[in-house]
Design a protein around this motif. Structure first.
Motif, PDB file in Angstrom:
ATOM      1  N   ASP A  57      46.506  -5.273  44.335  1.00  0.00           N
ATOM      2  CA  ASP A  57      45.872  -5.578  43.050  1.00  0.00           C
ATOM      3  C   ASP A  57      45.440  -4.334  42.284  1.00  0.00           C
ATOM      4  N   LYS A  58      45.673  -3.140  42.835  1.00  0.00           N
ATOM      5  CA  LYS A  58      45.306  -1.847  42.219  1.00  0.00           C
ATOM      6  C   LYS A  58      43.796  -1.717  42.054  1.00  0.00           C
ATOM      7  N   SER A  59      43.059  -2.524  42.764  1.00  0.00           N
ATOM      8  CA  SER A  59      41.621  -2.584  42.530  1.00  0.00           C
ATOM      9  C   SER A  59      40.891  -2.983  43.806  1.00  0.00           C
ATOM     10  N   PHE A  60      40.263  -4.148  43.770  1.00  0.00           N
ATOM     11  CA  PHE A  60      39.314  -4.613  44.779  1.00  0.00           C
ATOM     12  C   PHE A  60      39.903  -4.668  46.188  1.00  0.00           C
ATOM     13  N   ASN A  61      40.936  -5.484  46.379  1.00  0.00           N
ATOM     14  CA  ASN A  61      41.543  -5.624  47.700  1.00  0.00           C
ATOM     15  C   ASN A  61      42.205  -4.333  48.161  1.00  0.00           C
ATOM     16  N   GLN A  62      42.815  -3.626  47.223  1.00  0.00           N
ATOM     17  CA  GLN A  62      43.527  -2.395  47.585  1.00  0.00           C
ATOM     18  C   GLN A  62      42.588  -1.353  48.167  1.00  0.00           C
ATOM     19  N   LEU A  63      41.388  -1.224  47.594  1.00  0.00           N
ATOM     20  CA  LEU A  63      40.428  -0.255  48.113  1.00  0.00           C
ATOM     21  C   LEU A  63      40.021  -0.590  49.539  1.00  0.00           C
ATOM     22  N   GLY A  64      39.734  -1.862  49.806  1.00  0.00           N
ATOM     23  CA  GLY A  64      39.388  -2.259  51.164  1.00  0.00           C
ATOM     24  C   GLY A  64      40.523  -2.001  52.132  1.00  0.00           C
ATOM     25  N   PHE A  65      41.733  -2.330  51.702  1.00  0.00           N
ATOM     26  CA  PHE A  65      42.937  -2.105  52.504  1.00  0.00           C
ATOM     27  C   PHE A  65      43.093  -0.627  52.858  1.00  0.00           C
ATOM     28  N   GLU A  66      42.886   0.252  51.859  1.00  0.00           N
ATOM     29  CA  GLU A  66      43.015   1.684  52.108  1.00  0.00           C
ATOM     30  C   GLU A  66      41.961   2.183  53.081  1.00  0.00           C
ATOM     31  N   GLY A  67      40.743   1.647  52.977  1.00  0.00           N
ATOM     32  CA  GLY A  67      39.690   2.027  53.914  1.00  0.00           C
ATOM     33  C   GLY A  67      40.028   1.646  55.341  1.00  0.00           C
ATOM     34  N   LEU A  68      40.563   0.444  55.510  1.00  0.00           N
ATOM     35  CA  LEU A  68      40.982  -0.022  56.840  1.00  0.00           C
ATOM     36  C   LEU A  68      42.130   0.821  57.375  1.00  0.00           C
ATOM     37  N   THR A  69      43.111   1.060  56.539  1.00  0.00           N
ATOM     38  CA  THR A  69      44.299   1.803  56.963  1.00  0.00           C
ATOM     39  C   THR A  69      43.954   3.225  57.405  1.00  0.00           C
ATOM     40  N   ASP A 275      35.960  -1.532  39.897  1.00  0.00           N
ATOM     41  CA  ASP A 275      36.206  -1.311  41.328  1.00  0.00           C
ATOM     42  C   ASP A 275      36.789   0.079  41.603  1.00  0.00           C
ATOM     43  N   ALA A 276      38.038   0.307  41.196  1.00  0.00           N
ATOM     44  CA  ALA A 276      38.697   1.599  41.391  1.00  0.00           C
ATOM     45  C   ALA A 276      38.741   2.358  40.071  1.00  0.00           C
ATOM     46  N   ASP A 277      39.065   3.649  40.136  1.00  0.00           N
ATOM     47  CA  ASP A 277      39.335   4.414  38.928  1.00  0.00           C
ATOM     48  C   ASP A 277      40.749   4.040  38.495  1.00  0.00           C
ATOM     49  N   LEU A 278      40.863   3.089  37.561  1.00  0.00           N
ATOM     50  CA  LEU A 278      42.167   2.556  37.198  1.00  0.00           C
ATOM     51  C   LEU A 278      43.042   3.582  36.481  1.00  0.00           C
ATOM     52  N   TYR A 279      42.461   4.640  35.969  1.00  0.00           N
ATOM     53  CA  TYR A 279      43.255   5.741  35.427  1.00  0.00           C
ATOM     54  C   TYR A 279      44.149   6.313  36.525  1.00  0.00           C
ATOM     55  N   GLU A 280      43.619   6.339  37.754  1.00  0.00           N
ATOM     56  CA  GLU A 280      44.360   6.895  38.889  1.00  0.00           C
ATOM     57  C   GLU A 280      45.252   5.846  39.559  1.00  0.00           C
ATOM     58  N   THR A 281      44.761   4.607  39.688  1.00  0.00           N
ATOM     59  CA  THR A 281      45.501   3.603  40.461  1.00  0.00           C
ATOM     60  C   THR A 281      46.519   2.836  39.632  1.00  0.00           C
ATOM     61  N   PHE A 282      46.387   2.871  38.302  1.00  0.00           N
ATOM     62  CA  PHE A 282      47.331   2.157  37.436  1.00  0.00           C
ATOM     63  C   PHE A 282      47.755   3.075  36.288  1.00  0.00           C
ATOM     64  N   PRO A 283      48.591   4.055  36.592  1.00  0.00           N
ATOM     65  CA  PRO A 283      48.959   5.062  35.591  1.00  0.00           C
ATOM     66  C   PRO A 283      49.641   4.491  34.354  1.00  0.00           C
ATOM     67  N   ASP A 284      50.258   3.303  34.451  1.00  0.00           N
ATOM     68  CA  ASP A 284      50.906   2.711  33.284  1.00  0.00           C
ATOM     69  C   ASP A 284      49.907   2.400  32.173  1.00  0.00           C
ATOM     70  N   GLY A 285      48.631   2.272  32.539  1.00  0.00           N
ATOM     71  CA  GLY A 285      47.612   2.005  31.530  1.00  0.00           C
ATOM     72  C   GLY A 285      46.621   3.128  31.378  1.00  0.00           C
ATOM     73  N   ALA A 286      46.933   4.300  31.930  1.00  0.00           N
ATOM     74  CA  ALA A 286      45.967   5.395  31.989  1.00  0.00           C
ATOM     75  C   ALA A 286      45.438   5.790  30.615  1.00  0.00           C
ATOM     76  N   ASP A 287      46.292   5.732  29.591  1.00  0.00           N
ATOM     77  CA  ASP A 287      45.872   6.164  28.260  1.00  0.00           C
ATOM     78  C   ASP A 287      44.825   5.253  27.630  1.00  0.00           C
ATOM     79  N   LEU A 288      44.589   4.078  28.235  1.00  0.00           N
ATOM     80  CA  LEU A 288      43.651   3.104  27.660  1.00  0.00           C
ATOM     81  C   LEU A 288      42.265   3.149  28.280  1.00  0.00           C
TER      82      LEU A 288
END
Length: 367
Positions: A57-69, A275-288
């Motif tokens: 989801d580039k956000s909530f679940n992904q952060l938890g997943f990365e912490g576990l991994t 949740d996450a810094d979406l500039y970093e996790t979703f570069p397709d929308g970084a300019d917004l």
């Protein structure tokens, strides 16, 4: 779709530079003993079940997943993860992990509280940790089972900063927010955001309007879920039609629908991520992205997994705040030269005031 509700319950990384807070089963590999050689394999299996947003989801679940991994890699063990497609999957997915012999099960989100509470009560030898809830199903003010460790966040504090920044940046004098589902981990963002806009108005004698959420009534605009789609895009478009030039979508991947609405409008509209810094996790929308409201889920999950593997698990809740850098806001990135030159200094002063109590930030959903 708009849902009106009043819901008071428990809810749940920091400013720029802070330390940031799997499906399969297998035999744990030999663990690294710290000097480059391999020792006896660690007998520990950490596990996780997502909510319906999914691990990508580039956000909530992904952060938890990365912490576990990351924790599993450090320990030299293989995690087991299962992704939920719908709310009806939560109970069966948690039970599936219990049946596979998981030592620690991380459940991602408020909506898994009931499934987590039931499984913890039935399996006292299994450790559980849940993001964004205390699992106080009997409403006695305490977590129901000693084998559950809550990871929660006072996100209103960070959202207050983001609301102030949004009001400062807005050229139209209108900003807006909408959510996925009206549950405490969502509405706490909206409370803080609107209160931050109001604080800007008080300090600057301004009249910036915040649409989409009524703090006093605790109701506002929601899609009814956390899926990317037409409902989220329509709510974003509705705010754009009312002249909002900063949008805060709260609810995992629904921000992607807001991006579509902004692109289609052709207007200069900024967004605030969650949740996450979406500039970093979703570069397709970084300019917004003006900024993002950050929650330390990655580091929280990582630390709980490592502690459990070291037999240091306990049920004391982890509560992320501005003071302990468990919440915060991301840098302005591409907007650095577009915001008021004094804005960062003002935010630093507000942050200090929230920490020392001279600026009170409250929400019915604060932990």
């Amino acid at each position: 779709m708009t849902i009106n509700t009043r819901k008071v319950a428990f809810a749940g990384l920091a400013t720029a530079g802070v330390i940031a807070l799997l499906a399969g089963c297998g035999q744990a590999p030999a663990a690294d003993n710290g000097n480059g050689s391999e020792g006896e394999a660690l007998d520990f299996t950490p596990c996780m079940v997502s909510d319906a947003g999914g691990f990508d989801d580039k956000s909530f679940n992904q952060l938890g997943f990365e912490g576990l991994t990351e924790a599993a890699e450090e320990l030299g063990v293989e995690p087991i993860t299962v992704e939920s497609a719908a709310e009806t999957d939560y109970g069966p997915n948690v039970e599936n992990l219990v049946d596979q012999g998981c030592d620690l099960i991380v459940t991602v989100g408020f909506l898994l509280a009931e499934a987590t509470g039931a499984a913890a009560a039935a399996n006292p030898d299994v450790k559980f940790t849940i993001i964004d809830d205390y699992v106080d199903l009997d409403s006695d003010g305490a977590t129901d089972s000693e084998n559950i460790k809550p990871i929660v966040f006072n996100t209103a504090e960070a959202a207050f900063l983001a609301g102030y920044a949004a009001a400062s940046y807005s050229k139209t004098g209108v900003v807006g927010t909408f959510g996925g589902i009206p549950i405490p981990p969502v509405t706490i963002f909206m409370d803080g955001f609107v209160d931050g806009v109001n604080h800007y108005n008080e300090v600057k004698d301004a009249d910036v309007k915040a649409l989409g959420w009524d703090v006093a009534a605790q109701n506002g605009s929601f899609t009814g879920g956390f899926e990317v789609g037409v409902d989220a895009q329509n709510l974003a478009q509705g705010l754009i039609d009312q002249n909002a030039d900063v949008l805060l979508p709260v609810g995992g991947p629904i921000f992607q629908s807001a991006i579509s609405a902004i692109r289609d409008s052709g207007k200069e509209i900024a967004m605030i991520g969650v949740d996450a810094d979406l500039y970093e996790t979703f570069p397709d929308g970084a300019d917004l992205f003006l900024t993002s409201i950050l929650k330390g889920m990655k580091v929280g999950v990582n630390e709980v997994v490592l502690a459990a593997a070291d037999d240091e698990f306990d049920g004391t809740p982890f509560v992320g705040t501005l003071e302990n850098e468990g919440v915060g806001i991301a840098p302005f990135h591409d907007f650095e030269g577009k915001v008021d030159a004094e804005l960062q200094a003002e935010l630093d002063e507000i942050r200090a005031g929230i920490i020392d109590g001279s600026i009170e930030v409250t929400s019915p959903s604060s932990p």
